[in-house]
Each structure stands twice: as C-alpha cells, then as structure tokens.
Design an enzyme around this catalytic site. Structure first.
Site, PDB file in Angstrom:
ATOM      1  N   TRP A 103       0.824  -1.209   0.000  1.00  0.00           N
ATOM      2  CA  TRP A 103       0.000   0.000   0.000  1.00  0.00           C
ATOM      3  C   TRP A 103       0.858   1.260   0.000  1.00  0.00           C
ATOM      4  CZ3 TRP A 103      -4.210  -1.572  -1.810  1.00  0.00           C
ATOM      5  CH2 TRP A 103      -4.744  -2.819  -1.446  1.00  0.00           C
ATOM      6  N   ASP A 173      -1.168   6.621   6.619  1.00  0.00           N
ATOM      7  CA  ASP A 173      -2.291   5.758   6.257  1.00  0.00           C
ATOM      8  C   ASP A 173      -2.466   4.770   7.396  1.00  0.00           C
ATOM      9  OD1 ASP A 173      -4.029   3.870   5.272  1.00  0.00           O
ATOM     10  OD2 ASP A 173      -2.819   3.328   3.525  1.00  0.00           O
ATOM     11  N   LYS A 197     -11.994  -1.723   8.398  1.00  0.00           N
ATOM     12  CA  LYS A 197     -11.220  -2.642   9.230  1.00  0.00           C
ATOM     13  C   LYS A 197     -11.652  -2.519  10.698  1.00  0.00           C
ATOM     14  CE  LYS A 197      -8.182  -2.793   5.635  1.00  0.00           C
ATOM     15  NZ  LYS A 197      -7.892  -3.908   4.746  1.00  0.00           N
TER      16      LYS A 197
END
Length: 362
Positions: A103, A173, A197
């Site tokens: 990511w 992030d 999440k």
C-alpha cells in the site's frame, strides 16, 4: 440464528455483534422517524445529529486536539493516495515516502503524478518482513511531508513507534490499525483510514487533518478533491455515505463501552498473542512472515511448512467455520486479521484448530 462465522477477513471485516443487532432493530424505523436512516436526507436534523455525534466521539476517543478537523469522505485510502499529493505536493517540491509494503508502494506511485516523491527508507529487499528502523529514515527539512503506512495488512507488520519529523508534516495511512491502540495525534499532519477494518463498514474514509495545513493546500484542483471543500462543509458538500457514518458512530459507542482505546488495545495484544504463541510453539510447523519486533497486532501472517499441507489447512479451516484465512493473493500463505471487533474467543478457537491440525499432520 445460524452460528456466526469465525471471521478473520482482512476487510471488509468483522463488526461487533452488538452493533449489528442494534442496527437491525433500528433499520426500518430510525429514532421513531418512520424511515430507515438509509432513506432520510443527509440535511435532516436527525442525520445531522448522528453525523456530529460520530465526529465528537472520534475526537474524544482518540484525544484529537482542537486544531484538527475530522472529515468523513469516500473513495477509500486509495483516493487519499492521490488527494494528499494533489493538495500538498507542489511540482517543485519533494515528499518522502517510507516503503513498508504494497500500500505504501501504491501511495508512492500516485505521488509521482504531482511532484517528486523520494524513498525515505524501504524494507522491500527483506520481502517487507520488518518496519524500517527509525534511524534509517532519511528526509529533508524542506520536504512537503513524510508519508508512512502504520500497519501493513499484506505482510503483517506494524509500526511500534513513529518517526519524529519536526516541522515537516507526518502523514499516515492508518486504514488497518486506527483506533486499535492509543496514538498521539499531535505528531501527525494527516491521518487517513478506510473504515472497513476497525471503524465500520466499507464506504467511509476518515481523514484527521491539522487545520493549518488546510490553509496551505492547493486550491487549483477540482472542488471535490480539495480538503478545504469538505472541511468548510462539515463533510456534507455532497451526499455522504449516511448509513456508513451511522454505523461508524455505533462502533465508536461500542469502543467507548469497552473502556476506550486503551482497553481495546490490551485486548488486541492478548488476541494476537494467542495466535503468535501457536506459531512460535509449533517447532517450525507454522512460520511467521514478520520479524518479531515488527509483528502486527491486526494482521498475523504465516505459512504452513509444507505447501500441500497449507492448502489442506486452509480447506479444513474453512470447513470448520474459519473465514478469511487465505493470505493476500499477491503473496499467498495464511493471514488472520484480528481487528477490534474480532472476539478473543475467535482467536482462541483458531489457536485450538492450529494445534490440533499440527498434532494430526506432524
């Protein structure tokens, strides 16, 4: 009700059963309005209350200072990979990116479209088995920002402490570990996270941004991609994901009822330890991917020593009600995602299954 699955999905992931049951009760007639919250206007007084309650509770639980805005956006963290450099990385500036997984690589790639991102540190040569040492991170005092990914879902690594970047804004992030442990928000210029999440269902993206940065943001970009647009409109410039925001607020209430972020963090440590112990005590039958000092409390990645046995392990686990244990398609293996809403009992059940499988096949 059919027995609930042992849900280890990496995202969308487990939600607290109490939250789901409460939403079920309110689904058709929300707060005696005669409507579902999914049917009512985002400009209505009822939704306005829901929206502002969620913002206020997130600020309280995460101890977010007054000089930060909380935004509810859409597009996931993937859109933030673009919005951050579009707003803050001028063509003549550089930004430092720490590469710790897939990511962060994607964020780095997007930044190249707007300026010059530079690699501040990377553990790619070690197959992203660890987080870079703080002493290895190189950035410049005139960088637009320093970007990190706090938890790496694919490789199962997590930052234990964050770099000190001085007056250079630190951007994180935190999609896969936000609200899983206490964080000093004042160390960051921007924190962003997809909700799916730890915060709620997919469709909502939370952005926590320092107000002084908004004053420096690029205004020569499309309206919907400006952070100032959403800050000025309290995230209501366009129609927001109303049901997702409602659910996010309900999850925050659940965290508060559990004792807050500190209590949830202790439970997360206990949950992860149960599974890591099964790996460490297996004499090599199970092999963890992440180095011990970088192990994630949210995503536990491992392999079964024998490839054919690994396929059998995943097949038998699925048949026994364990869902989402396959590793990411890019790396394979096994992964147990133990986000906030995953109960300790679910982790203990996986531990017991792992021990029994090893005893049967070793």
């Amino acid at each position: 009700m059919t027995q609930r699955a042992y849900n280890f999905n990496a995202g969308p992931s487990a939600l607290p059963l109490e939250v789901l049951e409460n939403a079920q009760q309110q689904l058709v007639n929300f707060r005696n309005s005669g409507m579902s919250i999914m049917e009512m206007s985002h400009r209505s007084a009822i939704f306005d209350e829901v929206h502002n309650e969620a913002i206020a509770l997130l600020k309280k639980l995460y101890a977010i200072p007054e000089n930060y805005e909380v935004l509810f956006l859409q597009g996931g963290a993937s859109l933030q990979f673009t919005m951050v450099p579009m707003n803050f990385l001028q063509a003549d500036k550089k930004a430092s990116y720490v590469l710790s997984g897939s990511w962060s690589e994607k964020a780095f790639k997007e930044a190249k479209l707007f300026g010059t991102p530079v690699e501040a540190a990377s553990t790619k040569e070690n197959k992203y088995r660890n987080i870079p040492a703080l002493t290895d991170i190189q950035f410049n005092e005139d960088d637009a920002y320093v970007h990190i990914t706090s938890n790496n879902t694919i490789y199962g690594t997590q930052w234990k402490e964050f770099p000190e970047t001085g007056h250079v804004p630190l951007v994180a992030d935190m999609s896969s570990d936000i609200l899983s442990k206490p964080v000093d928000v004042s160390k960051f210029g921007i924190i962003y996270a997809g909700a799916q999440k730890n915060l709620g269902p997919s469709g909502v993206t939370v952005v926590i941004i320092r107000k002084d940065l908004l004053e420096k943001a690029n205004n020569e970009i499309p309206t919907m991609l400006k952070y100032t647009t959403h800050a000025d409109g309290n995230s209501l410039y366009n129609t927001p994901p109303t049901f997702g925001i409602y659910m996010l607020g309900e999850v925050l209430k659940w965290v508060e009822a559990k004792g807050g972020v500190e209590a949830v963090a202790k439970l997360n440590e206990a949950k992860a330890q149960v599974i890591y112990d099964a790996i460490d005590n297996s004499n090599g039958f199970y092999k963890g991917h992440a180095t011990p000092e970088s192990r994630s409390l949210m995503n536990i990645t491992f392999r079964v020593a024998d490839e054919e046995l690994e396929k059998q392990f995943l097949g038998e686990a699925k048949a026994a009600g364990f869902i989402g244990l396959n590793g990411h398609r890019s790396v394979g293996g096994c992964r147990a995602s133990t986000y906030n809403a995953v109960p300790l009992e679910t982790c203990e059940a996986l531990r017991d299954f792992m021990v029994a499988f090893q005893q049967k096949h070793q």
